[in-house]
Design an enzyme around this catalytic site. Structure first.
Site, PDB file in Angstrom:
ATOM      1  N   LYS A 187       0.820  -1.213   0.000  1.00 37.50           N
ATOM      2  CA  LYS A 187       0.000   0.000   0.000  1.00 37.50           C
ATOM      3  C   LYS A 187       0.852   1.261   0.000  1.00 37.50           C
ATOM      4  O   LYS A 187       2.038   1.250   0.295  1.00 37.50           O
ATOM      5  CB  LYS A 187      -0.991  -0.045   1.159  1.00 37.50           C
ATOM      6  CG  LYS A 187      -2.060  -1.114   0.921  1.00 37.50           C
ATOM      7  CD  LYS A 187      -3.191  -1.088   1.901  1.00 37.50           C
ATOM      8  CE  LYS A 187      -4.254  -2.120   1.487  1.00 37.50           C
ATOM      9  NZ  LYS A 187      -5.372  -2.193   2.440  1.00 37.50           N
TER      10      LYS A 187
ATOM     11  N   ARG B 219      -3.041 -10.315   4.933  1.00 34.73           N
ATOM     12  CA  ARG B 219      -3.444 -10.436   3.522  1.00 34.73           C
ATOM     13  C   ARG B 219      -2.345  -9.811   2.671  1.00 34.73           C
ATOM     14  O   ARG B 219      -2.086  -8.609   2.770  1.00 34.73           O
ATOM     15  CB  ARG B 219      -4.783  -9.724   3.317  1.00 34.73           C
ATOM     16  CG  ARG B 219      -5.364  -9.819   1.922  1.00 34.73           C
ATOM     17  CD  ARG B 219      -6.716  -9.119   1.870  1.00 34.73           C
ATOM     18  NE  ARG B 219      -7.314  -9.204   0.538  1.00 34.73           N
ATOM     19  CZ  ARG B 219      -7.074  -8.347  -0.461  1.00 34.73           C
ATOM     20  NH1 ARG B 219      -6.245  -7.331  -0.264  1.00 34.73           N
ATOM     21  NH2 ARG B 219      -7.669  -8.507  -1.630  1.00 34.73           N
TER      22      ARG B 219
END
Length: 268
Positions: free
Chosen positions: A204, A244
């Site tokens: 991210k 994840r």
């Protein structure tokens, strides 16, 4: 949890696994590398992403879910639509990873209540197209915890067993980089709520900004896997149920080191 985006526009690997054969091959490689769950998503939720219709999402995910489930792979479906969740469960999915925490589709709770699937409730405030406008908090940890507790209460009131719920603080969803770092540092407070916690930081933008190649240029997503593995280790230490990630091997390796060190400590 290995990420399998069967989409043309996901921020890190959009289009690479849109084809059925490519998707199956990549999922099986992730499983071989140590993934316990494959999370199949047919709609990008990157910041600014536009929605696709339910029929397109079903067409993308259901054949992949069915193929992987038939091979004994534990499959999660990454969707915020009840119709997609139902189709995926019927195809063999055992987990519904709902980034909206049940807010995007009022029928999602009834689908989960009538099944035996696990429901992952992520903290969410709005759709990707404008979610970053909603990144305002008095106290990001307290506010996200309270909003997740509201989602848990709504799920249980709808008839979903509490022992089938997992919570996720929603790194990057209506969060600034500073919000993300604060949530990471206080992940143990979410674990203390008593529900399994999923943590998703993989590749991210807040990691890219930390590792910036210059003042103007963040490190690209493909160069963020080591940083992702570091956040995974911190999540394990905080008591997270799962992480994840896109790159399984790096996370599997840090978990192996962490588990071996803990075992040695327990023997002392």
């Amino acid at each position: 949890m290995g990420i399998l985006n069967v989409t043309p526009d996901s921020f890190s690997d959009g289009g690479r696994y849109l084809g059925y054969d490519d998707a199956i091959s990549h999922a099986l490689k992730m499983t071989a590398d140590g993934a316990d769950i494959i999370d199949v998503g047919g709609e990008s939720t990157r910041p600014g992403a536009q929605r696709v219709d339910a029929a397109t999402e079903i067409d993308r995910v259901v054949p992949v879910v069915e193929a992987l489930s038939s091979r004994g792979v534990t499959v999660s479906v990454d969707t915020m639509r009840a119709a997609v969740a139902r189709a995926a469960i019927d195809a063999g999915a055992r987990i519904v990873n709902d980034v909206s925490g049940g807010l995007a589709d009022p029928d999602m709770a009834s689908v989960l209540a009538s099944s035996s699937a696990t429901w992952i409730l992520m903290h969410w405030r709005g759709h990707s197209a404008d979610m970053q406008k909603l990144a305002h908090y008095d106290d990001v940890v307290a506010d996200v915890k309270a909003e997740l507790e509201d989602r848990v209460e709504a799920a249980t009131e709808a008839g979903v067993d509490a022992d089938r719920l997992v919570i996720d603080p929603g790194i990057g969803f209506a969060k600034t980089a500073e919000h993300n770092w604060t949530l990471q540092a206080h992940l143990a407070e979410f674990v203390a709520l008593g529900y399994p916690v999923l943590f998703g930081s993989s590749r991210k933008s807040y990691l890219g900004r930390l590792l910036a190649e210059s003042d103007e240029k963040a490190r690209p997503p493909a160069g963020r896997d080591v940083a992702t593995a570091a956040t995974s280790l911190l999540a394990f230490e905080a008591g997270a149920w799962g992480v994840r990630v896109h790159d399984i091997q790096s996370t599997f390796d840090v978990r192996a080191v962490w588990n071996r060190t803990r075992a040695e400590s327990a023997d002392d």
